[in-house]
Design a protein around this motif. Structure first.
Motif, mmCIF file in Angstrom:
data_model
loop_
_atom_site.group_PDB
_atom_site.id
_atom_site.type_symbol
_atom_site.label_atom_id
_atom_site.label_comp_id
_atom_site.label_asym_id
_atom_site.label_seq_id
_atom_site.Cartn_x
_atom_site.Cartn_y
_atom_site.Cartn_z
ATOM 1 N N ARG A 44 34.927 -51.587 -4.854
ATOM 2 C CA ARG A 44 35.513 -52.751 -4.194
ATOM 3 C C ARG A 44 35.526 -52.491 -2.683
ATOM 4 N NH1 ARG A 44 34.895 -53.940 -9.108
ATOM 5 N NH2 ARG A 44 36.449 -55.115 -10.315
ATOM 6 N N PRO A 45 35.128 -53.511 -1.893
ATOM 7 C CA PRO A 45 35.107 -53.328 -0.431
ATOM 8 C C PRO A 45 36.423 -53.741 0.241
ATOM 9 C CG PRO A 45 34.001 -55.376 -1.039
ATOM 10 C CD PRO A 45 34.536 -54.795 -2.307
ATOM 11 N N PHE A 46 36.836 -52.981 1.221
ATOM 12 C CA PHE A 46 38.032 -53.313 1.997
ATOM 13 C C PHE A 46 37.794 -53.004 3.474
ATOM 14 C CE2 PHE A 46 39.363 -52.434 -2.287
ATOM 15 C CZ PHE A 46 40.100 -53.571 -2.576
ATOM 16 N N SER A 47 38.186 -53.940 4.315
ATOM 17 C CA SER A 47 38.087 -53.722 5.759
ATOM 18 C C SER A 47 39.025 -52.600 6.162
ATOM 19 C CB SER A 47 38.506 -54.984 6.515
ATOM 20 O OG SER A 47 37.630 -56.031 6.216
ATOM 21 N N GLU A 76 33.671 -62.080 4.020
ATOM 22 C CA GLU A 76 33.868 -61.437 2.711
ATOM 23 C C GLU A 76 32.884 -62.064 1.745
ATOM 24 O OE1 GLU A 76 37.789 -61.432 1.207
ATOM 25 O OE2 GLU A 76 38.616 -60.420 2.953
ATOM 26 N N ALA A 77 32.403 -61.283 0.800
ATOM 27 C CA ALA A 77 31.471 -61.789 -0.218
ATOM 28 C C ALA A 77 31.561 -60.855 -1.411
ATOM 29 C CB ALA A 77 30.047 -61.782 0.316
ATOM 30 N N TRP A 78 30.961 -61.242 -2.496
ATOM 31 C CA TRP A 78 30.852 -60.323 -3.617
ATOM 32 C C TRP A 78 29.877 -59.224 -3.230
ATOM 33 C CZ3 TRP A 78 33.767 -60.421 -7.808
ATOM 34 C CH2 TRP A 78 34.457 -61.602 -8.091
ATOM 35 N N LEU A 105 44.527 -52.684 3.859
ATOM 36 C CA LEU A 105 45.486 -53.699 3.403
ATOM 37 C C LEU A 105 44.863 -54.378 2.189
ATOM 38 C CD1 LEU A 105 47.979 -55.548 3.736
ATOM 39 C CD2 LEU A 105 46.566 -56.973 5.245
ATOM 40 N N VAL A 106 45.548 -54.314 1.048
ATOM 41 C CA VAL A 106 44.979 -54.830 -0.194
ATOM 42 C C VAL A 106 45.825 -55.967 -0.740
ATOM 43 C CG1 VAL A 106 44.382 -54.256 -2.585
ATOM 44 C CG2 VAL A 106 43.967 -52.594 -0.754
ATOM 45 N N ARG A 107 45.163 -57.103 -0.987
ATOM 46 C CA ARG A 107 45.827 -58.205 -1.689
ATOM 47 C C ARG A 107 45.435 -58.070 -3.153
ATOM 48 N NH1 ARG A 107 46.968 -64.169 -0.628
ATOM 49 N NH2 ARG A 107 46.551 -65.122 -2.625
ATOM 50 N N ILE A 146 44.484 -59.260 -6.452
ATOM 51 C CA ILE A 146 44.080 -60.536 -7.052
ATOM 52 C C ILE A 146 43.368 -60.357 -8.379
ATOM 53 C CG2 ILE A 146 43.912 -61.844 -4.895
ATOM 54 C CD1 ILE A 146 40.861 -61.543 -5.157
ATOM 55 N N GLY A 147 43.032 -59.143 -8.754
ATOM 56 C CA GLY A 147 42.288 -58.937 -9.995
ATOM 57 C C GLY A 147 42.470 -57.515 -10.489
ATOM 58 N N ARG A 148 41.592 -57.126 -11.381
ATOM 59 C CA ARG A 148 41.753 -55.842 -12.062
ATOM 60 C C ARG A 148 41.663 -54.653 -11.100
ATOM 61 N NH1 ARG A 148 37.593 -53.158 -15.655
ATOM 62 N NH2 ARG A 148 38.743 -51.413 -16.542
ATOM 63 N N GLY A 149 40.642 -54.670 -10.255
ATOM 64 C CA GLY A 149 40.424 -53.522 -9.373
ATOM 65 C C GLY A 149 41.563 -53.330 -8.388
ATOM 66 N N THR A 150 41.998 -54.413 -7.771
ATOM 67 C CA THR A 150 43.073 -54.289 -6.782
ATOM 68 C C THR A 150 44.401 -53.949 -7.467
ATOM 69 O OG1 THR A 150 43.167 -56.713 -6.801
ATOM 70 C CG2 THR A 150 42.062 -55.677 -4.929
HETATM 71 C C1 LIG Z 1 33.508 -56.708 3.803
HETATM 72 C C2 LIG Z 1 34.691 -57.056 2.945
HETATM 73 C C3 LIG Z 1 35.962 -56.727 3.383
HETATM 74 C C4 LIG Z 1 37.070 -57.028 2.590
HETATM 75 N N1 LIG Z 1 38.297 -56.661 3.054
HETATM 76 C C5 LIG Z 1 39.391 -56.893 2.299
HETATM 77 C C6 LIG Z 1 40.677 -56.463 2.750
HETATM 78 O O1 LIG Z 1 40.837 -55.904 3.852
HETATM 79 N N2 LIG Z 1 41.734 -56.688 1.924
HETATM 80 C C7 LIG Z 1 41.603 -57.318 0.701
HETATM 81 O O2 LIG Z 1 42.597 -57.474 -0.007
HETATM 82 N N3 LIG Z 1 40.405 -57.744 0.259
HETATM 83 C C8 LIG Z 1 39.293 -57.527 1.031
HETATM 84 N N4 LIG Z 1 38.064 -57.930 0.569
HETATM 85 C C9 LIG Z 1 37.984 -58.614 -0.730
HETATM 86 C C10 LIG Z 1 38.122 -57.583 -1.842
HETATM 87 O O3 LIG Z 1 36.996 -56.747 -1.843
HETATM 88 C C11 LIG Z 1 38.267 -58.281 -3.187
HETATM 89 O O4 LIG Z 1 39.452 -59.029 -3.205
HETATM 90 C C12 LIG Z 1 38.316 -57.259 -4.313
HETATM 91 O O5 LIG Z 1 37.043 -56.664 -4.458
HETATM 92 C C13 LIG Z 1 38.756 -57.903 -5.622
HETATM 93 O O6 LIG Z 1 38.711 -56.923 -6.594
HETATM 94 P P1 LIG Z 1 39.458 -57.140 -7.990
HETATM 95 O O7 LIG Z 1 38.853 -56.201 -8.964
HETATM 96 O O8 LIG Z 1 40.937 -57.066 -7.813
HETATM 97 O O9 LIG Z 1 39.130 -58.620 -8.327
HETATM 98 P P2 LIG Z 1 38.195 -59.142 -9.510
HETATM 99 O O10 LIG Z 1 38.860 -58.844 -10.800
HETATM 100 O O11 LIG Z 1 36.814 -58.613 -9.280
HETATM 101 O O12 LIG Z 1 38.244 -60.679 -9.189
HETATM 102 C C14 LIG Z 1 39.495 -61.386 -9.265
HETATM 103 C C15 LIG Z 1 39.376 -62.746 -8.612
HETATM 104 O O13 LIG Z 1 39.132 -62.596 -7.204
HETATM 105 C C16 LIG Z 1 37.971 -63.286 -6.815
HETATM 106 N N5 LIG Z 1 37.236 -62.405 -5.877
HETATM 107 C C17 LIG Z 1 36.944 -61.100 -6.067
HETATM 108 N N6 LIG Z 1 36.267 -60.589 -5.010
HETATM 109 C C18 LIG Z 1 36.131 -61.588 -4.136
HETATM 110 C C19 LIG Z 1 35.516 -61.703 -2.864
HETATM 111 N N7 LIG Z 1 34.888 -60.681 -2.275
HETATM 112 N N8 LIG Z 1 35.548 -62.902 -2.257
HETATM 113 C C20 LIG Z 1 36.150 -63.949 -2.828
HETATM 114 N N9 LIG Z 1 36.763 -63.910 -4.031
HETATM 115 C C21 LIG Z 1 36.748 -62.758 -4.679
HETATM 116 C C22 LIG Z 1 37.193 -63.543 -8.074
HETATM 117 O O14 LIG Z 1 36.551 -64.813 -8.009
HETATM 118 C C23 LIG Z 1 38.239 -63.566 -9.151
HETATM 119 O O15 LIG Z 1 38.715 -64.879 -9.351
HETATM 120 C C24 LIG Z 1 36.922 -57.670 1.343
HETATM 121 C C25 LIG Z 1 35.642 -58.013 0.905
HETATM 122 C C26 LIG Z 1 34.546 -57.716 1.710
HETATM 123 C C27 LIG Z 1 33.169 -58.074 1.254
#
Ligand SMILES: Cc1cc2nc3c(=O)[nH]c(=O)nc-3n(C[C@H](O)[C@H](O)[C@H](O)COP(=O)(O)OP(=O)(O)OC[C@H]3O[C@@H](n4cnc5c(N)ncnc54)[C@H](O)[C@@H]3O)c2cc1C
Ligand code: FES
Length: 271
Positions: A62-65, A226-228, A79-81, A83-87
């Protein structure tokens, strides 16, 4: 050894969790000891992190700034929000856990001359790279516009206020600052500044609006996307977004970005 660009080669390092602080019911601030990443990181770059020290599930990182670095103790802040399994798994880590981490990755914010004035436009956790920027870079004036759903979600606003000359908050529900979109504040903020540069990170509609306002006023604007992500290092093309100019031209968020000049993005196609 650094390559010709001065960047270190991309390799896995062990990021050891030092502190975890819940800032709201869904936001955690994590500090990892990872000296190589801390030393080389510039604002706007990210780390690509396995979310568990054991096993292979989930497989994808998972990517984080990077929200800040401390060179004295070799730590980086994320800083992590959740929203899903990984976070969620990151929120359950024990202190001392070591996660495989790639970084610092991607292209960060450009060098902007210190005598120029900057406006930072942050939406939600988009505040992370902009806080790093505000802490690391000096400017004639730094004005921050920071929006979130509600006051509780304006995490780290106090730190942003300390590192900027002015902070203007906005909330969707009107619990703090402007009641509405953070981009509503941008035109007036720009009116007060001389030849400003705008740096933005947040949800795509927020960045599209920011880019539109800047384009109309011929203001330089850079956005962090941000992107997948799949590989995170430019190999899989899983993260592409439309580029400006010819149709069917794309840029990779992980390698060509995540920070782009707003003029590089095909905003129409993205919509
Ligand atoms: C370059 C970059 C920097 C980022 N920096 C931060 C940061 O500083 N802090 C932070 O909290 N998050 C950041 N993110 C987003 C973060 O990577 C995702 O929220 C995280 O990967 C979700 O993982 P998860 O397993 O919890 O969610 P999953 O279980 O994989 O997904 C849960 C839900 O979140 C949505 N989702 C997941 N990833 C993304 C995404 N990249 N864009 C839009 N929707 C998404 C899915 O549609 C799904 O509904 C960043 C992403 C990128 C590409
Ligand atoms: S995530 Fe693989 S190319 Fe960007």
């Amino acid at each position: 050894m650094p390559d010709a660009s001065g960047s270190p080669p991309i390799k896995d390092v062990a990021a050891a969790l030092q502190t975890a602080r819940w800032l709201s019911p869904i936001h955690i601030l994590l500090t990892f000891r990872a000296p190589t990443i801390a030393t080389h990181a510039v604002p706007g770059q990210f780390v690509h992190l396995r979310v568990t020290p054991v096993g292979t599930s989930p497989l994808l990182r998972r990517p984080f700034s990077i929200a800040g670095t401390n060179l004295a103790d070799g730590t980086v802040r994320l800083l992590v929000r959740t929203i899903g399994r990984g976070t969620a798994m990151l929120g359950e880590l024990l202190l001392g856990a070591e996660l495989p981490a790639l970084g610092p990755l991607g292209r960060g914010f450009p060098d902007v001359r210190p005598d120029r004035e900057v406006v930072l436009v942050a939406g939600g956790v988009g505040v992370a790279p902009l806080l790093f920027y505000a802490t690391a870079r000096e400017h004639a004036r730094k004005v921050a516009l920071y929006g979130a759903e509600t006051q509780l979600a304006l995490v780290l606003a106090d730190e942003l206020a300390e590192t900027c000359d002015r902070l203007l908050p906005a909330t969707d529900d009107g619990t703090l600052g402007h009641h509405g979109f953070v981009t509503d504040l941008l035109p007036t903020a720009l009116d007060d500044l001389r030849d400003p540069v705008v740096l933005a990170c947040g949800p795509r509609p927020m960045m599209a609006k920011t880019a539109e306002v800047c384009r109309r006023r011929a203001v330089e604007c850079h956005v962090s996307f941000e992107a997948w992500l799949g590989c995170g290092v430019g190999a899989c093309l899983g993260c592409v977004i439309p580029a400006a100019g010819e149709p069917d031209r794309y840029v990779r968020v992980c390698r060509d970005g995540p920070v782009f000049d707003a003029e590089e993005i095909g905003w129409e196609a993205l919509r």
